[in-house]
Design a protein around this motif. Structure first.
Motif, PDB file in Angstrom:
ATOM      1  N   CYS A  73     -22.247 -35.905   7.854  1.00  0.00           N
ATOM      2  CA  CYS A  73     -22.799 -37.131   7.812  1.00  0.00           C
ATOM      3  C   CYS A  73     -21.839 -38.342   6.897  1.00  0.00           C
ATOM      4  N   LYS A  74     -21.891 -38.978   6.578  1.00  0.00           N
ATOM      5  CA  LYS A  74     -20.967 -40.285   6.637  1.00  0.00           C
ATOM      6  C   LYS A  74     -20.240 -40.613   4.452  1.00  0.00           C
ATOM      7  N   THR A  75     -21.829 -39.556   3.844  1.00  0.00           N
ATOM      8  CA  THR A  75     -21.512 -39.093   2.641  1.00  0.00           C
ATOM      9  C   THR A  75     -20.779 -37.412   2.894  1.00  0.00           C
ATOM     10  N   GLY A  76     -21.325 -36.711   3.674  1.00  0.00           N
ATOM     11  CA  GLY A  76     -20.660 -35.520   3.651  1.00  0.00           C
ATOM     12  C   GLY A  76     -19.522 -35.314   3.666  1.00  0.00           C
ATOM     13  N   PHE A 108     -16.327 -34.983   0.931  1.00  0.00           N
ATOM     14  CA  PHE A 108     -15.382 -33.979   0.332  1.00  0.00           C
ATOM     15  C   PHE A 108     -13.576 -34.553   0.930  1.00  0.00           C
ATOM     16  N   ALA A 109     -13.356 -35.110   2.132  1.00  0.00           N
ATOM     17  CA  ALA A 109     -12.460 -36.263   1.857  1.00  0.00           C
ATOM     18  C   ALA A 109     -11.737 -36.717   0.654  1.00  0.00           C
ATOM     19  N   ALA A 110     -12.474 -37.123  -0.099  1.00  0.00           N
ATOM     20  CA  ALA A 110     -11.843 -38.152  -1.357  1.00  0.00           C
ATOM     21  C   ALA A 110     -11.930 -36.639  -2.127  1.00  0.00           C
ATOM     22  N   LEU A 111     -11.888 -35.539  -1.813  1.00  0.00           N
ATOM     23  CA  LEU A 111     -11.622 -34.471  -2.416  1.00  0.00           C
ATOM     24  C   LEU A 111     -10.639 -33.917  -2.096  1.00  0.00           C
ATOM     25  N   THR A 112     -10.062 -34.569  -1.018  1.00  0.00           N
ATOM     26  CA  THR A 112      -8.583 -34.023  -0.579  1.00  0.00           C
ATOM     27  C   THR A 112      -8.873 -32.920   0.456  1.00  0.00           C
ATOM     28  N   ALA A 113     -10.354 -32.059   0.308  1.00  0.00           N
ATOM     29  CA  ALA A 113     -10.366 -30.714   0.919  1.00  0.00           C
ATOM     30  C   ALA A 113     -10.470 -31.118   2.502  1.00  0.00           C
ATOM     31  N   PRO A 148      -5.969 -21.269   9.245  1.00  0.00           N
ATOM     32  CA  PRO A 148      -6.789 -20.768   8.109  1.00  0.00           C
ATOM     33  C   PRO A 148      -5.437 -20.072   8.292  1.00  0.00           C
ATOM     34  N   PHE A 149      -4.325 -19.920   6.744  1.00  0.00           N
ATOM     35  CA  PHE A 149      -3.708 -19.351   6.672  1.00  0.00           C
ATOM     36  C   PHE A 149      -2.138 -19.771   7.380  1.00  0.00           C
ATOM     37  N   ASP A 150      -2.155 -20.516   7.822  1.00  0.00           N
ATOM     38  CA  ASP A 150      -1.003 -21.412   8.766  1.00  0.00           C
ATOM     39  C   ASP A 150      -0.102 -21.521   7.581  1.00  0.00           C
ATOM     40  N   LYS A 151       1.204 -22.339   7.568  1.00  0.00           N
ATOM     41  CA  LYS A 151       2.049 -22.496   6.650  1.00  0.00           C
ATOM     42  C   LYS A 151       1.737 -24.179   6.670  1.00  0.00           C
ATOM     43  N   ASP A 152       1.476 -25.078   8.209  1.00  0.00           N
ATOM     44  CA  ASP A 152       0.948 -25.997   8.211  1.00  0.00           C
ATOM     45  C   ASP A 152      -0.287 -26.424   7.066  1.00  0.00           C
ATOM     46  N   ARG A 153      -1.095 -25.754   7.051  1.00  0.00           N
ATOM     47  CA  ARG A 153      -2.591 -25.791   7.205  1.00  0.00           C
ATOM     48  C   ARG A 153      -2.536 -27.560   5.943  1.00  0.00           C
ATOM     49  N   ASP A 154      -3.607 -28.211   6.418  1.00  0.00           N
ATOM     50  CA  ASP A 154      -3.885 -29.230   5.188  1.00  0.00           C
ATOM     51  C   ASP A 154      -4.888 -29.853   4.893  1.00  0.00           C
ATOM     52  N   GLY A 155      -6.450 -28.699   4.757  1.00  0.00           N
ATOM     53  CA  GLY A 155      -7.402 -28.590   4.577  1.00  0.00           C
ATOM     54  C   GLY A 155      -8.699 -28.022   6.187  1.00  0.00           C
ATOM     55  N   PHE A 156      -9.797 -28.190   5.165  1.00  0.00           N
ATOM     56  CA  PHE A 156     -11.004 -27.948   6.033  1.00  0.00           C
ATOM     57  C   PHE A 156     -11.484 -28.566   7.359  1.00  0.00           C
ATOM     58  N   VAL A 157     -11.907 -28.523   8.411  1.00  0.00           N
ATOM     59  CA  VAL A 157     -12.753 -28.989   9.374  1.00  0.00           C
ATOM     60  C   VAL A 157     -14.176 -28.919   9.226  1.00  0.00           C
ATOM     61  N   ILE A 158     -15.252 -30.141   8.299  1.00  0.00           N
ATOM     62  CA  ILE A 158     -16.144 -29.446   8.582  1.00  0.00           C
ATOM     63  C   ILE A 158     -16.833 -29.062   9.601  1.00  0.00           C
ATOM     64  N   GLY A 159     -17.850 -27.998   9.413  1.00  0.00           N
ATOM     65  CA  GLY A 159     -18.964 -27.580  10.189  1.00  0.00           C
ATOM     66  C   GLY A 159     -20.542 -27.929  10.377  1.00  0.00           C
TER      67      GLY A 159
END
Length: 410
Positions: free
Chosen positions: A193-196, A200-205, A218-229
């Motif tokens: 949802c918008k706040t969720g 997390f985006a504001a945390l740069t997560a 995951p574990f890739d050299k080019d990883r840049d954060g998680f995708v929310i599920g």
């Protein structure tokens, strides 16, 4: 004397499918469920992708009145619990209700209710009467108990992304030491949802990658954060003697649980991996096994820079050179990070991996780097006999949980 604890039922609502079999078939195909966000207008957001549950109708699992008294996180939990209970063959008419408990937890509860009622209050100066009972995280456990008349232990463990694993761990202990005969346990979350997402985006997560195939890697050299599920994974666990007495089909045995705290930082794991590593060691000690006996680890594997590096260090801390012989993967590569629901969904993955002798691919990941030099199951899945499987979850605040399941033998 401690009881043996066995799994007799599993249920899942996930971005790959709304049953355990649909979810598992999706994992075997190795294609991520990542797609553009549809639950709110993300056109002005840096984060445009999520792993959403699809084609889910709560009324397929509950009546309309029940549905209206719950938010999506609890809908997912009750639906997953229904599948798990039906598979287990548990009949509450034959049970002492005070010996059947529920620990199915959400890390957040309903952010949608917060969003909706804030707007309502600003416009009309009023809050909906059901706002609080709709929003609070314990309502997944509460509604499952109400639906089935389960009057035993009923709690809600909230430890961020380790919520589901800690819930299962506490339920495991309750059965092992005789406080319950049966526990319904797992985790759930619905924070797309918008706040969720923006929180997390504001945390740069979160990943800002707009390619659904590689956003979660995951574990890739080019990883840049998680995708929310989002979604839920729920299991029925019970004492071996209770399961045997009622003729239940046993899927696997839960044999170890470790819980620690890094006591280090509110969002970053301990850099040396010692906290999470010690949780793994404690779980193996309880299981009575050596590091060389673990065949497979379902890693927390979020696709963030810190988590994947520090979790790798944690696995090396716990397993030393034996880690070189263990197959590792991340289910989050395909369903994103289900937050409080991750522990339940990922333990189900371990049980299915044991049953089928199959380690799914870490989808989207191609090449690691530096210290991250373990077998993360990149590119191709593998067939492997699995006797012992471990799953790890690490939560904001330094909360660590490790669970071990074993191939069932009489």
């Amino acid at each position: 004397m401690a009881n043996r604890v066995v799994v007799t039922g599993m249920g899942a609502i996930t971005p790959l499918g709304n049953s355990v079999e649909a979810f598992w078939e999706g994992l075997k195909k190795g294609k991520a469920a990542t797609a553009p966000i549809t639950k709110f207008d993300a056109s002005n957001s840096k984060v445009k992708l999520a792993c959403e549950v699809k084609d889910f109708d709560p009324q397929n699992y509950m009546d309309f009145k029940t549905m209206k008294r719950m938010e999506p996180f609890a809908h997912f939990a009750l639906a997953a619990a229904k599948e798990a209970i039906e598979q287990s063959g548990l009949n509450m008419e034959n049970e002492d209700p005070y010996r059947v408990g529920v620990i199915v937890s959400s890390g957040i509860g309903s952010m949608q209710a917060h969003e909706r009622e804030q707007v309502r209050f600003e416009k009309a100066g009023k809050i909906a009467p059901m706002y609080i009972p709709l929003m609070i995280a314990n309502m997944a456990s509460a509604n499952i108990a109400i639906q089935y008349g389960m009057k035993g232990i009923n709690t809600c463990v909230v430890t961020a992304c380790a919520t589901g694993a800690h819930s299962i761990g506490d339920a495991f202990k309750a059965v092992k030491y005789g406080d319950a005969d049966v526990m319904i346990t797992g985790g759930c979350e619905a924070a797309v949802c918008k706040t969720g997402v923006q929180g997390f985006a504001a945390l740069t997560a979160l990943s800002t990658n707009e390619d659904p195939e590689t956003a979660s890697r995951p574990f890739d050299k080019d990883r840049d954060g998680f995708v929310i599920g989002e979604g839920s994974g729920v299991l029925v666990i019970e004492s071996y003697e209770h399961a045997k007495a009622r003729g239940a089909n046993i899927l696997a045995e839960v044999v170890g649980y470790g819980a620690t705290c890094d006591a280090y930082h509110i969002t970053s794991p301990a850099e040396d991996g010692s906290g999470a590593g010690m949780a793994m060691i404690i779980a193996m000690k309880e299981a009575g096994i050596k590091p060389s006996q673990i065949d497979y680890i379902n890693a927390h594997g979020t696709s963030t820079h810190h988590n994947d590096l520090f979790e790798t260090r944690a696995m090396k801390y716990a397993f030393k050179e034996d880690i070189r012989n263990i197959s590792i993967n991340s289910t989050k590569s395909m369903i994103g990070h289900v937050l409080g629901g991750a522990g339940g969904v990922e333990l189900i993955t371990c049980v299915k991996a044991i049953q089928d002798g199959f380690v799914h691919v870490t989808a989207g990941s191609k090449e690691s780097e530096g210290e991250m030099d373990l077998d993360y199951t990149f590119i191709e899945p593998k067939n492997r006999n699995i006797v012992y499987a471990m799953t790890n979850n690490l939560g904001f605040g330094g909360h660590n949980a490790s669970l071990i399941v074993k191939k069932f033998e009489e």
